[in-house]
Design a protein around this motif. Sequence first.
Motif, PDB file in Angstrom:
ATOM      1  N   HIS A  70       8.856   8.085  -3.287  1.00  0.00           N
ATOM      2  CA  HIS A  70       8.584   7.006  -4.236  1.00  0.00           C
ATOM      3  C   HIS A  70       9.269   7.328  -5.566  1.00  0.00           C
ATOM      4  CE1 HIS A  70       6.493   4.126  -6.757  1.00  0.00           C
ATOM      5  NE2 HIS A  70       6.030   3.536  -5.660  1.00  0.00           N
ATOM      6  N   PRO A 103       5.867  10.156   1.632  1.00  0.00           N
ATOM      7  CA  PRO A 103       5.895   8.917   0.838  1.00  0.00           C
ATOM      8  C   PRO A 103       5.831   9.157  -0.663  1.00  0.00           C
ATOM      9  CG  PRO A 103       4.461   8.648   2.738  1.00  0.00           C
ATOM     10  CD  PRO A 103       4.853  10.089   2.706  1.00  0.00           C
ATOM     11  N   SER A 104       5.045  10.150  -1.097  1.00  0.00           N
ATOM     12  CA  SER A 104       4.947  10.429  -2.529  1.00  0.00           C
ATOM     13  C   SER A 104       6.272  10.933  -3.086  1.00  0.00           C
ATOM     14  CB  SER A 104       3.847  11.464  -2.787  1.00  0.00           C
ATOM     15  OG  SER A 104       2.575  10.930  -2.471  1.00  0.00           O
ATOM     16  N   ASP A 139       8.569   6.638  -8.546  1.00  0.00           N
ATOM     17  CA  ASP A 139       7.693   6.877  -9.683  1.00  0.00           C
ATOM     18  C   ASP A 139       6.696   8.014  -9.453  1.00  0.00           C
ATOM     19  OD1 ASP A 139       8.862   4.780 -11.092  1.00  0.00           O
ATOM     20  OD2 ASP A 139       7.509   3.303 -10.207  1.00  0.00           O
ATOM     21  N   SER A 140       6.895   8.818  -8.427  1.00  0.00           N
ATOM     22  CA  SER A 140       5.942   9.888  -8.122  1.00  0.00           C
ATOM     23  C   SER A 140       6.633  11.240  -8.043  1.00  0.00           C
ATOM     24  CB  SER A 140       5.240   9.606  -6.784  1.00  0.00           C
ATOM     25  OG  SER A 140       4.483  10.732  -6.374  1.00  0.00           O
TER      26      SER A 140
END
Length: 376
Positions: free
Chosen positions: A107, A103-104, A109-110
């Motif tokens: 994403h 998920p990171s 923005d990650s």
Amino acid sequence: MSTVGKVIHCKAAVALEAKKPLVIQQIEVAPPKAKEVRIKIYHSGICHTDDHALGGFMAGITFPVILGHEGAGVVESVGEGVTTVKPGDHVIAICSPMCMKCPSCLHPDSNFCVKNDVGKHVGLMLDKTSRFSIKGKLIHNFMSTSTFCEYTVVDEFACVKIDPKAPLHEVCLIGCGFSTGYGSVLNTAKVQPGSTCAVFGLGGIGMSVVMGCKVAGACRIIGVDINKGKFEIAKKLGCTECLDPNDYDKPIHEVIANMTDGGVDYSFECVGNVDLMACVIQSCHYSYGCATIIGVPPSTARLCLDLIWLLTGRTLKGAFLGDYKAKEAFPGLVKDAMNKKFDIGALVTHRVKFDKIMDGFELMRHGKCVRAVLDM
């Protein structure tokens, strides 16, 4: 004679325990396993984060360990299933690798993967073993890279192929220091054309911030450092003026606020000092300024701030590796360096032979270099 599939005996700068100098030792580097890459390191930058680890300021580091995380070299061999690089490819090691599946990673923005070892300090490959040993005794790795070694083994997601014509002694800095500073300007703070900026700390990261501010089109870039010896190069790279806090009888954030009608649009902390961080926050405009914390303090340090600093309109940000998704971004940064979009070579003020590595640490500790790079 081919080394593929064999244990390589080579030199490494080993941290045997905290607060002791690195020791050049002969180590064994095992062949890469599945989805792993063995790299011959040609150059590695010396970063303050390495010194934090060596000084015992990063909780959880397990010794003995091979430090270094700003390295570039050539792929010697690969394990089964590796698809992104092959032997002979020029690569940069990635200290903040990304699996691009969690998920990171997914994403937008990650850039902080759940498999990242930063802050965890497991010091092992993804399979929880090490490829480093000395006479059979396990040696830990550092930040997924361990570049203070003639040969290192990384998981495939911890390196990226780059243009073979790029000078490795310069682009190795993209592995951490340069990308951290430059990206924090463009990706994190998102500095706008015509804006005002203050950069606190003119080391390798701070100078990279200065270059980022210039590329972003800032009209005023104020460099802040207690070492006036950094001012000449800072101005060449983009600073419009430089300040030494020791020259003033009031806090430097007040000086900057007076110079800029309430504070700069963007301020950057590039040292890792929590007292300075408070000053950096107050140096940006009380109503709309953006302060970005880049420096890494000791793990026990705590930042105390008056919430009114933020409640009136300031924004406080932090970033790791300049918010770059390294696998995707680093090859482009290398091309930008080769096309002279910025002068990354200006950061390399000293080249140090590998067996003199502690000389490089001393240059950094005493502010006598912007970045010292090891020639392996």
